[in-house]
Design a protein around this motif. Structure first.
Motif, PDB file in Angstrom:
ATOM      1  N   VAL A 186      13.984   6.198  -0.438  1.00 33.52           N
ATOM      2  CA  VAL A 186      12.983   6.947   0.318  1.00 33.52           C
ATOM      3  C   VAL A 186      12.639   8.264  -0.371  1.00 33.52           C
ATOM      4  N   THR A 187      13.632   9.067  -0.668  1.00 33.64           N
ATOM      5  CA  THR A 187      13.359  10.429  -1.164  1.00 33.64           C
ATOM      6  C   THR A 187      12.715  10.439  -2.544  1.00 33.64           C
ATOM      7  N   THR A 188      13.046   9.464  -3.387  1.00 36.56           N
ATOM      8  CA  THR A 188      12.429   9.447  -4.724  1.00 36.56           C
ATOM      9  C   THR A 188      10.979   8.981  -4.681  1.00 36.56           C
ATOM     10  N   ARG A 189      10.525   8.567  -3.496  1.00 33.75           N
ATOM     11  CA  ARG A 189       9.122   8.176  -3.334  1.00 33.75           C
ATOM     12  C   ARG A 189       8.307   9.239  -2.605  1.00 33.75           C
ATOM     13  N   ILE A 190       8.921  10.344  -2.268  1.00 32.53           N
ATOM     14  CA  ILE A 190       8.219  11.447  -1.621  1.00 32.53           C
ATOM     15  C   ILE A 190       7.908  12.508  -2.679  1.00 32.53           C
ATOM     16  N   PRO A 191       6.649  12.905  -2.819  1.00 33.28           N
ATOM     17  CA  PRO A 191       6.327  13.913  -3.833  1.00 33.28           C
ATOM     18  C   PRO A 191       7.131  15.193  -3.648  1.00 33.28           C
ATOM     19  N   ALA A 192       7.590  15.752  -4.737  1.00 34.66           N
ATOM     20  CA  ALA A 192       8.360  17.001  -4.679  1.00 34.66           C
ATOM     21  C   ALA A 192       7.531  18.082  -3.988  1.00 34.66           C
ATOM     22  N   GLY A 193       8.196  18.846  -3.148  1.00 29.81           N
ATOM     23  CA  GLY A 193       7.533  19.954  -2.470  1.00 29.81           C
ATOM     24  C   GLY A 193       6.795  19.578  -1.205  1.00 29.81           C
ATOM     25  N   THR A 194       6.827  18.292  -0.816  1.00 33.05           N
ATOM     26  CA  THR A 194       6.129  17.850   0.390  1.00 33.05           C
ATOM     27  C   THR A 194       6.826  18.401   1.632  1.00 33.05           C
ATOM     28  N   ALA A 195       6.055  18.908   2.578  1.00 31.81           N
ATOM     29  CA  ALA A 195       6.615  19.370   3.852  1.00 31.81           C
ATOM     30  C   ALA A 195       7.009  18.150   4.675  1.00 31.81           C
ATOM     31  N   LEU A 196       8.244  18.155   5.198  1.00 25.53           N
ATOM     32  CA  LEU A 196       8.764  16.993   5.913  1.00 25.53           C
ATOM     33  C   LEU A 196       9.157  17.340   7.347  1.00 25.53           C
ATOM     34  N   ASN A 197       9.132  16.325   8.200  1.00 24.29           N
ATOM     35  CA  ASN A 197       9.641  16.453   9.565  1.00 24.29           C
ATOM     36  C   ASN A 197      11.045  15.867   9.608  1.00 24.29           C
ATOM     37  N   TYR A 198      12.020  16.667  10.017  1.00 24.94           N
ATOM     38  CA  TYR A 198      13.397  16.218  10.138  1.00 24.94           C
ATOM     39  C   TYR A 198      13.745  16.013  11.608  1.00 24.94           C
ATOM     40  N   LEU A 199      14.702  15.127  11.872  1.00 24.35           N
ATOM     41  CA  LEU A 199      15.179  14.961  13.230  1.00 24.35           C
ATOM     42  C   LEU A 199      15.848  16.263  13.674  1.00 24.35           C
TER      43      LEU A 199
ATOM     44  N   ARG B 142       0.818  -1.218   0.000  1.00 26.81           N
ATOM     45  CA  ARG B 142       0.000   0.000   0.000  1.00 26.81           C
ATOM     46  C   ARG B 142       0.853   1.271   0.000  1.00 26.81           C
ATOM     47  N   LEU B 143       2.000   1.220   0.659  1.00 27.86           N
ATOM     48  CA  LEU B 143       2.766   2.448   0.866  1.00 27.86           C
ATOM     49  C   LEU B 143       3.984   2.619  -0.035  1.00 27.86           C
ATOM     50  N   THR B 144       4.456   1.535  -0.637  1.00 23.25           N
ATOM     51  CA  THR B 144       5.680   1.625  -1.437  1.00 23.25           C
ATOM     52  C   THR B 144       5.345   1.800  -2.908  1.00 23.25           C
ATOM     53  N   GLY B 145       5.239   3.041  -3.317  1.00 25.33           N
ATOM     54  CA  GLY B 145       4.919   3.335  -4.714  1.00 25.33           C
ATOM     55  C   GLY B 145       6.147   3.287  -5.600  1.00 25.33           C
TER      56      GLY B 145
END
Length: 350
Positions: free
Chosen positions: A310-323, A193-196
Motif C-alpha cells: 500500500v505505502t509504496t503506491r502512495i506518492p511521497a508527501g501525500t496528505a493521508l487520513n489515519y484511523l 485502474r487503481l493499482t499502479g
C-alpha cells in the motif's frame, strides 16, 4: 447449491482473489451470492483462497436479516441469529460484513482489500483522485466507519440504483452485479485502474537484520516484499504516523513501530515492556528492513506485506487520513473481530 453454476463460479473467483495478495490478505475480504431468499456469504475467519476446496460459505435468511437492519437491531451486526442452521453443517459464523452484502440489491457482491484501492482510499484527496481514475463507472465513495452494521447504513446513504462500485474510505473495494462474471470484471477493472507500480526500493540488509534480531524471538518476515515499508523512506514515514486500515490494527496492532537509530529488536521490545506494552508484532528498521515477532501468525505476515504494497503506491508527501485513537480502540474491542482473530490463531484457512 452444488448444482448452481453461478455459485461454483463465485467459489472460483473467490479463490482467485484470495490467492492474490494485491487483492486480499489473510482472512480479509468476503464474497456472497443471493439465492431464493438466502444470502450465501463467506464465513468469518475463513480465507477466500480456500473457497474452491473448503466449505466456507454460510447461509443467512436475507429477509429476516434485512428486517433486523431496518429496525437497527444490534443482532444484525453478527448475523448469527439469522443463519439457516440446517444448511450450515460447518457451524461457522457469517462474515462480520454480512449486512454490507445484504444492503446491496444485486445477486453477487465481492469485497476485497485491493492494495491499489486502499492506497487511494486513505488519501485526503481521495474523492478527486478517484473521480478521475474511475471515470465512466457507476461508483460512490463511503468515508470510513467501522465495518459491519454502521458501514452498511453508510452505504445505504450513498447508494443509487445504478451504483455498482463502492470505494470504502481507509478500507477497500466493493463491487456488485447480477452475475459472477459481470462482478468479477468490475473488480478486475477497478483493480487495474487503481493499482499502479510501487516505488522501487533497495534490497533488504539481511545480515544487519539478523544481527539486530540476535537474542530475541524476532526473525525475517515470511514474504521478502514486506521489507518495502522500511526500505522506502516515504513509506516508512507514512507507516510511522498511524493506522491506515482496519486489518492492520487487527493483525499487527495500532500503527507501525519504527526502530530508533542504533536500536536492536531487543531494545525496542525492552522499550515497550518498560511502558507496560507487549512486544510489537512487527518492527521496521528504516533503510534495513523488517523483523517479525515469533508470535506473528499467517495473518500478521500477510498484513506486513500489505503495508509495503500500500505505502509504496502512495506518492511521497501525500496528505493521508489515519484511523483515530477511538477508531483503533473500537476495532480492538469488537467481539466479532476477536472471534475472527481467534480462528486465525488456530490456523483456520491457513
Amino acid at each position: 447449491m452444488a448444482n448452481d453454476p453461478e455459485f461454483q463460479a463465485l467459489r472460483t473467483v473467490s479463490a482467485r482473489a484470495g490467492a492474490d495478495p494485491l487483492l486480499v490478505q489473510a482472512a480479509g475480504g468476503n464474497t456472497s451470492i443471493k439465492r431464493d431468499g438466502i444470502l450465501w456469504i463467506k464465513a468469518s475467519g475463513t480465507w477466500l483462497m480456500n473457497a474452491d476446496k473448503d466449505d466456507i460459505f454460510v447461509p443467512v435468511d436475507l429477509g429476516q436479516l434485512n428486517k433486523a437492519v431496518r429496525r437497527d437491531d444490534g443482532s444484525a451486526e453478527k448475523a448469527q441469529d439469522f443463519v439457516v442452521a440446517d444448511r450450515n453443517p460447518s457451524g461457522l459464523r457469517p462474515s462480520i460484513e454480512t449486512t454490507v452484502h445484504s444492503a446491496l440489491p444485486q445477486d453477487v457482491v465481492i469485497h476485497v482489500h485491493c492494495v491499489g484501492t486502499i492506497a487511494h482510499a486513505v488519501r485526503a484527496d481521495a474523492g478527486a483522485v478517484l473521480a478521475e481514475k474511475l471515470a465512466g463507472l457507476d461508483w460512490a465513495f463511503v468515508p470510513y466507519v467501522k465495518p459491519g452494521l454502521t458501514l452498511s447504513h453508510s452505504i445505504e446513504a450513498v447508494l443509487k440504483p445504478e451504483t455498482r462500485v463502492l470505494v470504502l474510505g481507509n478500507h477497500g473495494l466493493v463491487v456488485c452485479g447480477d452475475t459472477v462474471a459481470e462482478t468479477e470484471a468490475l473488480m478486475d477493472d477497478v483493480h487495474a485502474r487503481l493499482t499502479g507500480t510501487p516505488r522501487a526500493t533497495a534490497s533488504a540488509d539481511i545480515e544487519a537484520l539478523k544481527r539486530l534480531a540476535q537474542g530475541t524471538g524476532y526473525d525475517l518476515p515470511a514474504d521478502p516484499a514486506s521489507h518495502g515499508a522500511a526500505l522506502d523512506a516515504a513509506s516508512a514515514a507514512m507507516a510511522g504516523q498511524g493506522s491506515l486500515y482496519p486489518d492492520h490494527v487487527i493483525f499487527l496492532g495500532v500503527g507501525s513501530v519504527l526502530a530508533g537509530e542504533g536500536e536492536t529488536a531487543a531494545d525496542v521490545a525492552a522499550r515497550f515492556e518498560a511502558a507496560g506494552l507487549p512486544a510489537p508484532v512487527s518492527i521496521l528498521f528504516p533503510g534495513k528492513g523488517v523483523l517479525m515477532n515469533g508470535s506473528a501468525n499467517a495473518g500478521a505476515q500477510a498484513l506486513a506485506r500489505c503495508l509495503a504494497d500500500v505505502t509504496t503506491r502512495i506518492p511521497a508527501g501525500t496528505a493521508l487520513n489515519y484511523l483515530t485513537e477511538a477508531q483503533n480502540a473500537e476495532l480492538l474491542d469488537w467481539d466479532a473481530e476477536k472471534y475472527r482473530q481467534a480462528l486465525n490463531n488456530k490456523g483456520a484457512g491457513a
